[in-house]
Write a protein that holds these residues in place. Sequence first.
Motif, PDB file in Angstrom:
ATOM      1  N   THR A  66       0.837  -1.209   0.000  1.00 16.20           N
ATOM      2  CA  THR A  66       0.000   0.000   0.000  1.00 16.20           C
ATOM      3  C   THR A  66       0.871   1.259   0.000  1.00 16.20           C
ATOM      4  O   THR A  66       0.658   2.190  -0.793  1.00 16.20           O
ATOM      5  N   GLU A  67       1.873   1.247   0.886  1.00 15.33           N
ATOM      6  CA  GLU A  67       2.735   2.418   1.030  1.00 15.33           C
ATOM      7  C   GLU A  67       3.555   2.645  -0.251  1.00 15.33           C
ATOM      8  O   GLU A  67       3.705   3.775  -0.720  1.00 15.33           O
ATOM      9  N   SER A 100       1.561   4.159  -3.003  1.00 12.64           N
ATOM     10  CA  SER A 100       1.337   5.581  -2.806  1.00 12.64           C
ATOM     11  C   SER A 100       2.614   6.376  -3.096  1.00 12.64           C
ATOM     12  O   SER A 100       2.572   7.437  -3.722  1.00 12.64           O
ATOM     13  N   ALA A 142       2.952   6.553  -6.749  1.00 12.44           N
ATOM     14  CA  ALA A 142       1.762   7.125  -7.395  1.00 12.44           C
ATOM     15  C   ALA A 142       1.192   6.192  -8.459  1.00 12.44           C
ATOM     16  O   ALA A 142       0.887   6.585  -9.586  1.00 12.44           O
ATOM     17  N   ARG A 184      -2.694   0.599  -6.102  1.00 15.39           N
ATOM     18  CA  ARG A 184      -2.206  -0.478  -5.246  1.00 15.39           C
ATOM     19  C   ARG A 184      -2.273  -1.831  -5.959  1.00 15.39           C
ATOM     20  O   ARG A 184      -1.379  -2.665  -5.846  1.00 15.39           O
TER      21      ARG A 184
END
Lengths: 180, 239, 594
Positions: free
Chosen positions: C39-40, C43, C46, C49
């Motif tokens: 998930t991280e 992000s 960009a 997921r």
Amino acid sequence: MPSPKLRVATTSLAGCFGCHMSLLDIDERLSSLVELVEFDASPLTDLKTPVACDVGLIEGGLCNAENVRTLLLFRRECKVLVAVGACAITGGLPAQRNALDVRDCLESVYLTGVGLEGGTIPRDRELPLLLEKVHPIHDVVNVDYSLPGCPPSADAFWAFFEDIAAGRAPRLGHGLIRYD
Amino acid sequence: MTTDRRTFTLDGHDIPFDEGQSVLDAALAAGLFIPFLCHKPGYEAHGSCRVCMVRVGGRWQASCTTPAAAGLEVESTVEDLVAMRREIVQFLFTEGNHFCPSCEASGNCTLQAVGYELGVTTPHYPPFSPTRPLDASHPEMLLDLNRCILCELCVRASANVDKKSVFALSGRGPTKHLVVSAESGRLADTSFSADDAAAHVCPVGVFLPRGQGFRTPLGARKFDVEPLRVAALRRAGGT
Amino acid sequence: MTEDLATIVARHRHDPRRLVEILHDVTEAYGFVPKDIITELASMLAVPRGHVEGVVGFYAFFSDEPRGAYRVLFSDGTTDRMGGSIALLERMRASFGLQGEETSRDGRLSVGTTSCTGLCDQGPALLVNGHAIGGLDSARLGDVMALIRAEAPLAAWPRELFAVRSNIRRRDLLLATAITPGDAVSAAARRGRDDTLAEVARSGLRGRGGAGFSTGAKWGACAEAPHEPRYVVCNADEGEPGTFKDRDLLADHLDLVLEGMTVAAFAVAARHGFLYVRAEYRFLFAHIANALAARRAAGLLGPNACGIRGFSFDIELRRGAGAYVCGEESALLESLEGRRGIPRNRPPFPVTHGYDQRPTVVNNVETFMAAALVARDGASVLRDLGTRTSSGTKILSVAGDVERPGVYELPFGVTVQRVLDEAGASRVQAVQVSGPAGTLLSARELDRTIAFDDVPSAGAFTVFDDRRDLLAIIEHHSRFFAHESCGFCTPCRVGTTLVARTMGRIASGHAARRDLVDVARVARVMAKTSHCGLGLMAGNPVLQGIEKFRPVFDARLRPDDALPTFDLDASLDKSRDVTGRDDSEAHFTEEVRP
């Protein structure tokens, strides 16, 4: 001289007899049908054991040991074996249990289900044991033709019998193939 | 408007085409049907289902990803080609859990309609019977992956039309599967809405609107009323 | 010490195209790719997921589930099996009380398999946390197990365990010619771009990856494609079971490979190159990085490379991650761009729309080596060797039932028998040339030749003597394709599994005539309708096996029309167990044979 009638046997394995009902739905064509065929073992005759038949119609899939034994008997005794309906062809509704563990199924039904106390899982040898998964019949024997549908329509049955009685390879035309 | 449109042949018929058009789209526009599953007119050709296979100058190709070109000789309605398409449809029925009698999409299902079109009466092969999840987290829509045929139409619609990228694929080969783009894996934890293009593009019965089951009775649905061939040609012809 | 995710992502310049590299580093730091890290990471890069999850799920070397601190993967290549790898695997699992792919309860160990790791001449082999250990026998496996039991950190394991030796047994043009780094590029510069392209075309050089496309035509098309920048990619993802020649070429002849890439870059005016190496060859990465650094230091890479004004070219090492399909050039490009390795639709072709949709030359390791020699010495250097349609030499990875397994360079046109004689083989039953996707030759065909228009080869040459169970080998090869199918197209995704399962029943003697008909039909569907070469070739083991070894199949088939496709009696196991029944009705016996 009229050609001898086709000997036809039918059975329902893990099925609901809906396919047999649909066969009866050919209505007045039943009288023509009995000119073409003679029923051997079938719920229609209440005979249990097919002997030297031309055609075997199998409704339902394989859920337990008895289903398998019946199917093997039909395959041995029938020149042409036909999978009739969604359950024989895909496992159908009973196969919806295939995502579950058969042990969990039995335990939940007989031992741990709501309201059950001191239950036991039946172990009578008269009762067929459940297979781990429900299978279509082509997983166990060679199947010559399939009549899909839940159930196959009366017209589909009729078209099939007309073809086979005329010595043609049965072929369902447009509108007669349905899976639901 | 050019007057001397170029053509290729499909089973001996002259098919005119526009520059950049695929063999499949040109054939449909000309009123000749080639069955397909993963393609959607207006979407970029995908080439994954392989139902629209044809032979171009003797070479087997997917007609959706083959650019039309002048002088091509394309075979489509030939028994060995049709037999291959039938096999591919049987493969798809073998791979997933397709229990049509209880499926809300029955009658509106393109996989089913292609099966009818090709005369498929049985999956024939031993079923894979995969264990696949059902996602009932979203208030508007159920996701039943038992029927997923991995055509990626929802993935593409969500990314390219809805600009949300709610869906993706993971795994590979026999473990390939659709995933929801959220750490929980739940549709409710995404920006998905029942108004999304992705919610309406599934050719089978993965996306099921909640609270409105079996409004149209079996027997009166899309492909019950109008065979796939007729529907596809009508759409392509714009009538 | 766990490296911080932000540090890893920053090192890769937040470039989502470097996702496969980033996931390698994350795996190194965390042992796997935890779900919250996915998930991280999404992000930070960009990207959706699901994209990151999909890439993790695609490559065999990544996982979002925790695995053992020691992750042992036994190489499941054809020759590993011939050397007894399955018994070794089972011994290790038993010794640690493990069942299947599970991780031990203390989280210390997981034991699984991975596709052929390219140590076929020195197997059986395994990977521990990605590090190869070859030459396994009972004693060596005992050493490995003792180290794991003692929880010795990998860095403290004896270096000798990880030794992989080059094994070049016969040298011809490519392996015997010495070259001073930069000479071939300088020669190309003197000749000029157009004449270099013409010279490569004239040499008759064809791609050594197996398909045999004209290298000159490929370079020419790329050079003419209008878009900039252009790229040069070296495909060192050799994953065909039985091949290992690129391993030794990269170890011992890397300069000639890099020279060839630089020649290509000069000829097509590319500024950037990638050397894509399978992750199984981890033991080569430091060596490759050093060689690249040395060439930069010597002015052979970088601005004004090789002293040619205005010619700027550098090469980046990129790792695969356990996906055979990435040996397909467009799947390789997808991987280089940080995506799942799904082969692209063509047209357009990589020469016009390759990496980043820019014109790209993708060639095999060996092709670049030959191109370098052509650039330096002219077309005749290849033309004078081999056959009319297959000029030059072929480097083969010979393994299996031979006395001297290893890498052999021989002129094209050499007979299969000659190769067997070189390596020492007797009682030959079959030879698998170019791996499972290639050609299965029977003992009646040993006079055939290694050449593009006879028996083409990407490098593998695996020998089976008459004691081997050919059906088990065909089953194994079929399972390999099922494991490696990318899953994009229906025929390959479903067909490979159908073939593998049916071959399993045939090889184990549980199949009848119907199964042979079915397996051949499915194989033909794949061969006609698949999206890429993997699927198109995935039926080869079965189809060629039936064609050339029909009696072997017939002898294993039961005389029935059809048999159950599953074990009927075993399918009652759970019901028998839960009911406690063991009567005759609770069993299937011989009656299951209709």
